[in-house]
Design an enzyme around this catalytic site. Structure first.
Site, PDB file in Angstrom:
ATOM      1  N   SER A   9       0.817  -1.173  -0.003  1.00  0.00           N
ATOM      2  CA  SER A   9       0.093   0.169  -0.031  1.00  0.00           C
ATOM      3  C   SER A   9       0.712   1.249   0.094  1.00  0.00           C
ATOM      4  CB  SER A   9      -0.715   0.067   1.294  1.00  0.00           C
ATOM      5  OG  SER A   9      -1.411   1.147   1.325  1.00  0.00           O
ATOM      6  N   HIS A  34      -0.910  -1.384  -4.393  1.00  0.00           N
ATOM      7  CA  HIS A  34      -2.306  -1.073  -3.801  1.00  0.00           C
ATOM      8  C   HIS A  34      -2.267   0.516  -3.530  1.00  0.00           C
ATOM      9  CE1 HIS A  34      -5.798  -2.054  -1.416  1.00  0.00           C
ATOM     10  NE2 HIS A  34      -5.542  -1.187  -0.795  1.00  0.00           N
ATOM     11  N   ASP A  36      -4.656   3.304  -1.950  1.00  0.00           N
ATOM     12  CA  ASP A  36      -5.655   3.599  -1.190  1.00  0.00           C
ATOM     13  C   ASP A  36      -6.442   5.059  -1.524  1.00  0.00           C
ATOM     14  OD1 ASP A  36      -5.955   1.360   0.643  1.00  0.00           O
ATOM     15  OD2 ASP A  36      -3.958   1.885   1.313  1.00  0.00           O
ATOM     16  N   MET A  38      -8.915   8.013  -0.417  1.00  0.00           N
ATOM     17  CA  MET A  38      -9.828   8.278   0.712  1.00  0.00           C
ATOM     18  C   MET A  38     -10.295   9.494   0.430  1.00  0.00           C
ATOM     19  SD  MET A  38      -7.439   6.680   3.813  1.00  0.00           S
ATOM     20  CE  MET A  38      -6.822   4.965   3.972  1.00  0.00           C
ATOM     21  N   HIS A  67      -8.152   0.689  -4.466  1.00  0.00           N
ATOM     22  CA  HIS A  67      -9.106   0.611  -3.283  1.00  0.00           C
ATOM     23  C   HIS A  67      -9.855   1.817  -2.978  1.00  0.00           C
ATOM     24  CE1 HIS A  67      -9.628  -0.534   1.507  1.00  0.00           C
ATOM     25  NE2 HIS A  67     -10.804  -0.282   0.661  1.00  0.00           N
ATOM     26  N   MET A  69     -12.206   4.253  -1.306  1.00  0.00           N
ATOM     27  CA  MET A  69     -12.992   4.594  -0.095  1.00  0.00           C
ATOM     28  C   MET A  69     -13.545   6.094  -0.256  1.00  0.00           C
ATOM     29  SD  MET A  69     -10.309   3.067   2.525  1.00  0.00           S
ATOM     30  CE  MET A  69      -8.483   3.049   1.328  1.00  0.00           C
ATOM     31  N   MET A 138     -11.267  -6.404   4.982  1.00  0.00           N
ATOM     32  CA  MET A 138     -10.598  -5.499   5.799  1.00  0.00           C
ATOM     33  C   MET A 138     -10.470  -6.050   7.229  1.00  0.00           C
ATOM     34  SD  MET A 138     -10.197  -2.877   3.633  1.00  0.00           S
ATOM     35  CE  MET A 138      -9.186  -2.042   5.246  1.00  0.00           C
ATOM     36  N   ASP A 176      -6.474  -6.832   3.934  1.00  0.00           N
ATOM     37  CA  ASP A 176      -6.033  -5.519   3.947  1.00  0.00           C
ATOM     38  C   ASP A 176      -5.947  -4.956   5.190  1.00  0.00           C
ATOM     39  OD1 ASP A 176      -4.988  -2.769   3.591  1.00  0.00           O
ATOM     40  OD2 ASP A 176      -6.874  -2.625   2.169  1.00  0.00           O
TER      41      ASP A 176
HETATM   42  C1  DX5 Z   1      -6.574   1.321   5.323  1.00  0.00           C
HETATM   43  C2  DX5 Z   1      -6.037   0.760   4.079  1.00  0.00           C
HETATM   44  C3  DX5 Z   1      -4.715  -0.129   3.874  1.00  0.00           C
HETATM   45  C4  DX5 Z   1      -3.726   0.583   4.899  1.00  0.00           C
HETATM   46  C5  DX5 Z   1      -2.749  -0.657   5.167  1.00  0.00           C
HETATM   47  O1  DX5 Z   1      -7.773   1.931   5.254  1.00  0.00           O
HETATM   48  O2  DX5 Z   1      -7.007   0.382   3.252  1.00  0.00           O
HETATM   49  O3  DX5 Z   1      -4.411  -0.328   2.653  1.00  0.00           O
HETATM   50  O4  DX5 Z   1      -2.992   1.444   4.285  1.00  0.00           O
HETATM   51  O5  DX5 Z   1      -1.862  -0.282   6.037  1.00  0.00           O
HETATM   52  P1  DX5 Z   1      -0.988  -1.297   6.967  1.00  0.00           P
HETATM   53  O6  DX5 Z   1      -0.435  -2.440   6.538  1.00  0.00           O
HETATM   54  O7  DX5 Z   1       0.020  -0.367   7.540  1.00  0.00           O
HETATM   55  O8  DX5 Z   1      -2.243  -1.673   8.063  1.00  0.00           O
HETATM   56 ZN    ZN Z   2      -6.426  -0.554   1.124  1.00  0.00          ZN
END
Ligand code: DX5
Ligand code: ZN
Length: 224
Positions: A9, A34, A36, A38, A67, A69, A138, A176
């Site tokens: 990620s 990956h 993320d 947000m 991903h 969100m 998750m 994840d």
């Molecule tokens: C959380 C994200 C994850 C996160 C994983 O909302 O979707 O992808 O960044 O990070 P670690 O591996 O540090 O938990």
């Molecule tokens: Zn993620």
């Protein structure tokens, strides 16, 4: 059994050097990148827009695993696909018509991922299993990297694995949140084949990425 796929990620990378970071994880043995996304609304954090994904695309030939969100999510699918996403994963809570959203992702030529939050019932998968290429479980509540793995997630992985096997689905089962050398084994034993890892890959800086990824693969393979 073969080693699980490792999906670093980039949330945990150095944002001032994102292009280099993506090149470095590919050289270090990553399988998917990956990303993320947000929106500061669906989750309490704000991260990576489609223009950033587009700028990163030439830096790697690995699949971009995006991903999403955001809520709503439907209005972003095309932009991230055009920016270079290969996989688009969505939360059922982010829009009213999960089946339609998954279908739209495939129509755009990407692989469709369904994300299950810790409190999201597994049962929803039964209704859309034919429409998914990836199930993302998750193992933390989304919003931040560096959180602790929720132990009850392994039972959930087993239940999702049972559904996929029963219907003969080839979908990837991805996990994840809080994935480390200490938690990856339980995930793989329970049936996961793709693991997202932020902190566990990027800790120690660029020189550590290859050994970090190798250690995750080794711990995952031992459990397979
Ligand atoms: C959380 C994200 C994850 C996160 C994983 O909302 O979707 O992808 O960044 O990070 P670690 O591996 O540090 O938990
Ligand atoms: Zn993620």
């Amino acid at each position: 059994m073969s080693a699980p796929l490792i999906c670093p990620s980039i949330l945990a990378s150095d944002f001032a050097r994102l292009g280099e970071e993506v090149r470095a994880i590919e050289a270090a043995g990553a399988d998917w990148v990956h990303v993320d996304v947000m929106d500061g609304h669906f989750v309490p954090n704000l991260t990576i827009g489609p223009d950033v994904v587009k700028a990163l695309r030439p830096h790697s030939s690995l699949p971009f695993d995006v991903h999403l969100m955001t809520a709503p999510v439907d209005n972003w699918l095309e932009a991230y696909r055009e920016a270079g996403a290969d996989i688009l994963s969505i939360h059922p809570e982010s829009g009213p018509h999960t089946h339609r959203t998954l279908g739209r992702i495939r129509q755009l030529g990407a692989k469709a991922g369904l994300v299950l939050n810790p409190a999201t019932p597994v049962a929803i998968l039964e209704e859309v299993v034919e429409a998914v290429d990836v199930v993302l479980i998750m193992s933390v509540n989304p919003g931040y990297g560096g959180q602790k793995f929720i132990d009850a997630s392994t039972r959930k992985i087993e239940r999702v694995r049972a559904i996929l096997d029963r219907v003969g689905s080839p979908a990837h089962l991805q996990v994840d949140g809080g994935v480390t050398v200490d938690t990856i084994g339980a995930c793989v034993s329970a049936g996961a084949d793709a693991l997202v890892a932020g902190t566990a890959v990027f800790k120690g800086g660029p020189g550590a990425y290859a050994p970090n990824i190798a250690a995750l693969k080794a711990a995952g393979s031992r459990a397979a």
